[in-house]
Design a protein around this motif. Structure first.
Motif, mmCIF file in Angstrom:
data_model
loop_
_atom_site.group_PDB
_atom_site.id
_atom_site.type_symbol
_atom_site.label_atom_id
_atom_site.label_comp_id
_atom_site.label_asym_id
_atom_site.label_seq_id
_atom_site.Cartn_x
_atom_site.Cartn_y
_atom_site.Cartn_z
ATOM 1 N N LEU A 185 0.823 -1.187 -0.048
ATOM 2 C CA LEU A 185 -0.262 0.055 -0.033
ATOM 3 C C LEU A 185 0.780 1.185 -0.064
ATOM 4 C CD1 LEU A 185 -2.755 -1.098 2.512
ATOM 5 C CD2 LEU A 185 -2.930 -1.245 0.223
ATOM 6 N N ARG A 229 -2.175 -0.854 -5.760
ATOM 7 C CA ARG A 229 -2.514 0.172 -4.993
ATOM 8 C C ARG A 229 -1.544 1.247 -4.488
ATOM 9 N NH1 ARG A 229 -7.148 -2.016 -0.615
ATOM 10 N NH2 ARG A 229 -8.441 -3.271 -2.187
ATOM 11 N N SER A 287 -2.378 8.323 -3.240
ATOM 12 C CA SER A 287 -4.124 8.490 -2.848
ATOM 13 C C SER A 287 -4.146 9.035 -1.455
ATOM 14 C CB SER A 287 -4.634 6.843 -2.644
ATOM 15 O OG SER A 287 -5.753 6.966 -2.121
ATOM 16 N N HIS A 325 -13.551 3.459 -7.450
ATOM 17 C CA HIS A 325 -13.302 2.045 -7.689
ATOM 18 C C HIS A 325 -13.600 1.779 -9.193
ATOM 19 C CE1 HIS A 325 -12.781 -2.082 -6.606
ATOM 20 N NE2 HIS A 325 -13.877 -2.292 -7.251
ATOM 21 N N LEU A 332 -8.828 -1.641 -9.394
ATOM 22 C CA LEU A 332 -8.174 -0.199 -8.967
ATOM 23 C C LEU A 332 -9.054 0.333 -8.087
ATOM 24 C CD1 LEU A 332 -6.161 0.921 -12.184
ATOM 25 C CD2 LEU A 332 -5.300 -0.078 -10.196
ATOM 26 N N SER A 333 -8.808 1.068 -7.159
ATOM 27 C CA SER A 333 -9.247 1.927 -6.220
ATOM 28 C C SER A 333 -8.422 2.908 -5.570
ATOM 29 C CB SER A 333 -9.959 1.275 -5.281
ATOM 30 O OG SER A 333 -9.141 0.638 -4.281
ATOM 31 N N LEU A 334 -8.714 4.202 -5.552
ATOM 32 C CA LEU A 334 -7.928 5.328 -4.892
ATOM 33 C C LEU A 334 -8.931 6.198 -4.289
ATOM 34 C CD1 LEU A 334 -7.198 7.952 -7.572
ATOM 35 C CD2 LEU A 334 -8.391 5.865 -8.118
#
Length: 481
Positions: free
Chosen positions: A110, A134, A139, A148, A152-154
């Motif tokens: 992370l 990630r 982020s 999302h 991928l997500s931020l």
């Protein structure tokens, strides 16, 4: 004289009782279930020559008896513990912290600084699965806004740019990502799976050279130039390429990249192309070079017209998945040029736009040898379009879900024509009515080995009551005494 436990079940040399089943005992069982016996083992072990020094102390009760065990022995013991307890053992002491790190095989990073500092390799020297997706994106940890998309997500700050530039502006520079990828490649020679976003040819070349056992690779924001770096991954078997993703990034993979990929990674078994372009030539190159390919997935593809004909060169392809495709094939060409996939067993159409009659017909024509057909939430699947599935005459399993425009009249002729059909699942297809089932279709249902019939809520209720005896006057619940 060696120590032998008093309990016969813990003595591997004693013969079991004829009336009791012999059970094997592991070190973890001794540690957790029988601490007294383990203490006796430690007391019976000879102390090293420096046992009276200040390191161990004069009081035996304060001695750390695990120091008498080698790292290899203690690793074997700790590896027997459940995964949920391995994190807590790292809090015992520094030695156990290091040993616990040697047991970790998979990790999701992370914080990119953890990689550049070298602590990742030092802390976990035996990694085989590394996910950097990630950590490649900057982020805002304190933000409550989460964007999302797929894997991928931020987190977004309250003041963010238009969505089309979010990932581009928050992604680490290519040089930084390549530097971290090289550190991973040099410190994890047994790496078998890697997930990364935004790496270039330079960083991936180091992976191909250092990680000879790499078998699975997932690349986001990749282009034709990126694929030059993985051409040296000779043992790669599973590959996922993510090119263009609206709202995140606009990189594209064309026929050039697909040809480079096909010539370099000839042992591919599973290939997923998401947001990738190409045409007949790129698909043909993959089929001719990757002869071990068994599973192909195309998600939101940008393929040119005529690409479906290239699937006939995938002679060993067993599973074909089309997901979230706005168009199947805009210009499939004449039937005599289509060919077919002779080894194909399973066809999945999920969340695709199926109003293109010629494209849907071409899919079923190429996949006419298929045995399992799964159609889920395909927009625009009407009776006349679904009728082309009758070209697949060897179907044994059919699953329909979320096909709201398909009616009973469109389903019936297809089911009656398939002589080898054994299993049928129909769920959430609101235009299919129980009242429209003909006697011939009911007879066909009775010959199936497996039937799941829940096209709407009323059918769900009728199915739940079937066989219970409810709904009849009196029946089994109200009998005269």
């Amino acid at each position: 004289m060696p120590f032998r436990p008093k309990n016969p079940s813990l003595d591997i040399n004693s013969s079991p009782s004829p009336t009791k089943r012999r059970t094997t005992t592991t070190w973890s069982d001794l540690w957790v279930k029988s601490p007294k016996s383990l203490n006796q083992v430690f007391f019976a072990m000879p102390l090293p020559s420096h046992s009276n020094s200040q390191t161990l102390g004069s009081n035996v009760s304060t001695v750390d008896r695990t120091l008498l065990l080698s790292d290899e022995t203690l690793l074997r013991i700790l590896s027997k513990l459940p995964g949920s307890q391995r994190l807590s053992i790292s809090l015992v002491c520094k030695r156990w912290l290091n040993l616990q790190g040697r047991l970790v095989r998979s990790i999701k990073v992370l914080d990119w600084a953890f990689i550049e500092s070298g602590r990742l390799i030092e802390r976990f020297p035996n990694l085989t699965h590394v996910d950097l997706s990630r950590s490649c994106v900057i982020s805002s940890r304190n933000s409550g806004i989460l964007l999302h998309h797929g894997d991928l997500s931020l987190h977004l700050s309250t003041e963010f740019s238009p969505i089309c530039r979010i990932l581009e502006e928050n992604l680490l520079s290519v040089d930084v990502i390549d530097r971290g990828v090289r550190l991973i490649a040099g410190g994890c020679p047994n790496l078998s799976k890697l997930v990364v976003v935004g790496a270039s040819e330079v960083g991936l070349i180091s992976v191909a050279k250092e990680c000879l056992t790499l078998q699975e690779l997932e690349l986001h924001r990749c282009s034709d130039d990126t694929l030059r770096g993985i051409a040296g991954c000779r043992n790669l078997q599973i590959l996922k390429l993510v090119g263009c993703v609206e709202g995140f990034h606009w990189e594209l993979v064309s026929d050039i990249g697909l040809t480079i990929l096909a010539q370099g990674c000839k042992r591919l078994v599973r290939l997923e192309l998401s947001g990738c372009a190409g045409s007949f030539d790129g698909v043909k190159a993959i089929g001719q070079c990757c002869q071990m390919l068994e599973e192909l997935t195309l998600c939101d593809h940008r393929m040119d017209g005529g690409w479906l004909a290239g699937l006939s060169y995938c002679e060993n392809l067993k599973t074909l998945r089309l997901q979230s495709c706005r168009s199947i094939d805009s210009n499939p060409g004449p039937d005599e040029h289509m060919g077919s996939c002779p080894a194909l067993e399973s066809l999945h159409l999920q969340k695709c736009h199926s109003r293109d009659k010629m494209g849907m017909r071409a899919v079923f024509l190429v996949c006419r040898a298929v045995k399992d057909v799964v159609i889920q939430d395909c927009w625009g699947l009407e009776d006349d379009i679904f009728s082309w599935v009758i070209l697949c005459r060897r179907v044994r399993f059919l699953s329909l879900e979320g096909c709201s425009l398909l009616t009973t009249q469109g389903l019936e002729p297809v089911l009656l024509s398939w002589q080898e059909l054994q299993s049928l699942q129909v769920t959430s297809c609101k235009s299919i009515k129980d009242s429209e089932i003909s006697p011939d279709l009911a007879t066909r249902f009775s010959s199936l080995k497996d039937l799941k019939w829940r096209p709407n809520t009323k059918s769900l209720l009728a199915s739940s009551l079937a066989g219970s005896g409810m709904g009849r006057k009196g029946g089994r619940f109200f009998r005269r005494v």
